[in-house]
Design an enzyme around this catalytic site. Structure first.
Site, mmCIF file in Angstrom:
data_model
loop_
_atom_site.group_PDB
_atom_site.id
_atom_site.type_symbol
_atom_site.label_atom_id
_atom_site.label_comp_id
_atom_site.label_asym_id
_atom_site.label_seq_id
_atom_site.Cartn_x
_atom_site.Cartn_y
_atom_site.Cartn_z
ATOM 1 N N ARG A 1 0.872 -1.093 0.099
ATOM 2 C CA ARG A 1 -0.035 -0.064 0.110
ATOM 3 C C ARG A 1 0.930 1.356 0.175
ATOM 4 N NH1 ARG A 1 -3.537 -2.717 -1.673
ATOM 5 N NH2 ARG A 1 -5.393 -2.842 -0.987
ATOM 6 N N GLU B 1 -4.039 7.420 -6.130
ATOM 7 C CA GLU B 1 -3.779 6.692 -7.358
ATOM 8 C C GLU B 1 -5.176 7.065 -8.213
ATOM 9 O OE1 GLU B 1 -1.449 2.843 -5.642
ATOM 10 O OE2 GLU B 1 -3.612 2.625 -6.461
ATOM 11 N N HIS C 1 -0.259 0.146 -10.041
ATOM 12 C CA HIS C 1 -0.805 -0.685 -9.324
ATOM 13 C C HIS C 1 -1.539 -1.867 -10.277
ATOM 14 C CE1 HIS C 1 -3.288 -0.930 -5.290
ATOM 15 N NE2 HIS C 1 -3.142 -2.191 -5.763
#
Length: 330
Positions: A235, A264, A283
């Site tokens: 994370r 993000e 990601h």
């Protein structure tokens, strides 16, 4: 005929919800797919909803309170830091996740980021694409065999990464409080500082909690050995990104490779964008055709179980199961 159930999907990272629809159609469940997933829209959609499925969008306490019929919130994924779990528990909703999916993909991605650092892949690629044929640009490079990888956290993904690193001849150290799950060939440590000083590569594998938020700060980075690389597929908010920028710019560490950021997608002025010694991917670690299809199906089936009065696997808030106000319908 009106649907028997309405299921709100806040957001998703794949092309269609066809897999979910194929699972929900036989029980008369209708998918309500949010267009933006922002709180104002979710608040408007929430009142008639029986279940919520969410990928990355925030499911706040206010959204949950606006859904008096909702029995469950199912996370497309592992971490649940985007869900107001405490509020769900107070309201009698089951929160579930899929903690054992994509472990191969994320561990592969972490290993790929490590290899990209070790072999200066992105530096060589950028320079060559710009017409620079410069072997020296990636120096110094060191043989991977014999180097030390420190895994901070030792859950499913770290345990899957460890044998891959061992296969490259690396020494693997796992930082965790217990010996649970420590396999042969892995060195356990409960003392972080000397492990940071010894590691050539530090890979983060922790959930985002109040304790882990910002734990990779200036003090942490200054304990790492010079020349080391930091890898994060967990994370983004585990890292103090301003402190990391400072450490990269002043060469406290040699580089970082990140698949996650605190915001993000990142804003244009994000502190880590544009740094030559920082690799960033969007990601993408979880992503493969197989993992996404598995995720869609398993998350949908968790919802069906809750709607039919059954307890899904991987309940994040098990204390709700014994609560008098549990909304699970028999």
């Amino acid at each position: 005929m009106p649907p028997q159930y309405r299921i709100l999907v806040t957001d998703y990272a794949w092309d269609t919800l066809d897999i979910e629809r194929s699972i929900f159609d036989p029980i008369g469940a209708e998918i309500i797919a949010a267009k933006t997933g922002e709180e104002a829209e979710l608040l408007a959609l929430a009142p008639p909803i029986d279940a919520i499925m969410t990928n990355w969008k925030r499911v706040s306490a206010d959204v949950l309170k606006a859904a008096p019929k909702c029995v469950t919130v199912a996370r497309y994924g592992v971490g649940v830091d985007n869900i107001a779990v405490d509020a769900a528990t107070e309201l009698g909703m089951i929160v579930s996740n899929v903690p054992d999916y994509c472990v191969e993909e994320v561990s592969d991605h972490a290993m790929a980021l490590l290899l990209a650092c070790a072999r200066s892949i992105t530096t060589f690629d950028r320079d060559t694409q710009l017409g620079k044929w410069d072997l020296a640009a990636g120096r110094p490079m060191f043989r991977l065999r014999g180097k030390t990888l420190l895994l901070i956290g030792y859950g499913n993904i770290a345990r899957t990464l460890a044998p891959k690193a061992l296969g490259f001849g690396m020494k693997v150290i796992a930082f965790q409080r217990s010996r649970e799950g420590i396999e042969d060939g892995i060195v356990l440590t409960r003392d972080l500082a000397p492990a940071l000083a010894a590691a050539d590569y530090v890979s983060l594998h922790l959930p985002l909690t109040p304790t882990t938020r910002g734990m990779v700060n200036s003090d942490f980075l200054n304990q790492m050995r010079r020349g080391a690389f930091l890898i994060n597929t967990a994370r983004g908010a585990i890292i103090d990104e301003l402190a990391l920028r400072e450490a990269l710019q002043t060469h406290v560490i040699r580089g970082a490779a990140l698949d996650v950021l605190s915001q993000e997608p990142p804003p244009d002025d994000h502190p880590l964008l544009g740094l030559p010694n920082c690799i960033i991917t969007p990601h993408a670690g979880f992503n493969s055709v197989e993992s996404v299809e598995e995720l869609q199906e398993r998350t949908a089936r968790h919802v069906i179980m809750a709607l039919q009065g059954k307890i899904p696997p991987f309940v994040v808030n098990p204390q709700v199961l014994n609560a008098a106000h549990l909304r699970l319908r028999a």
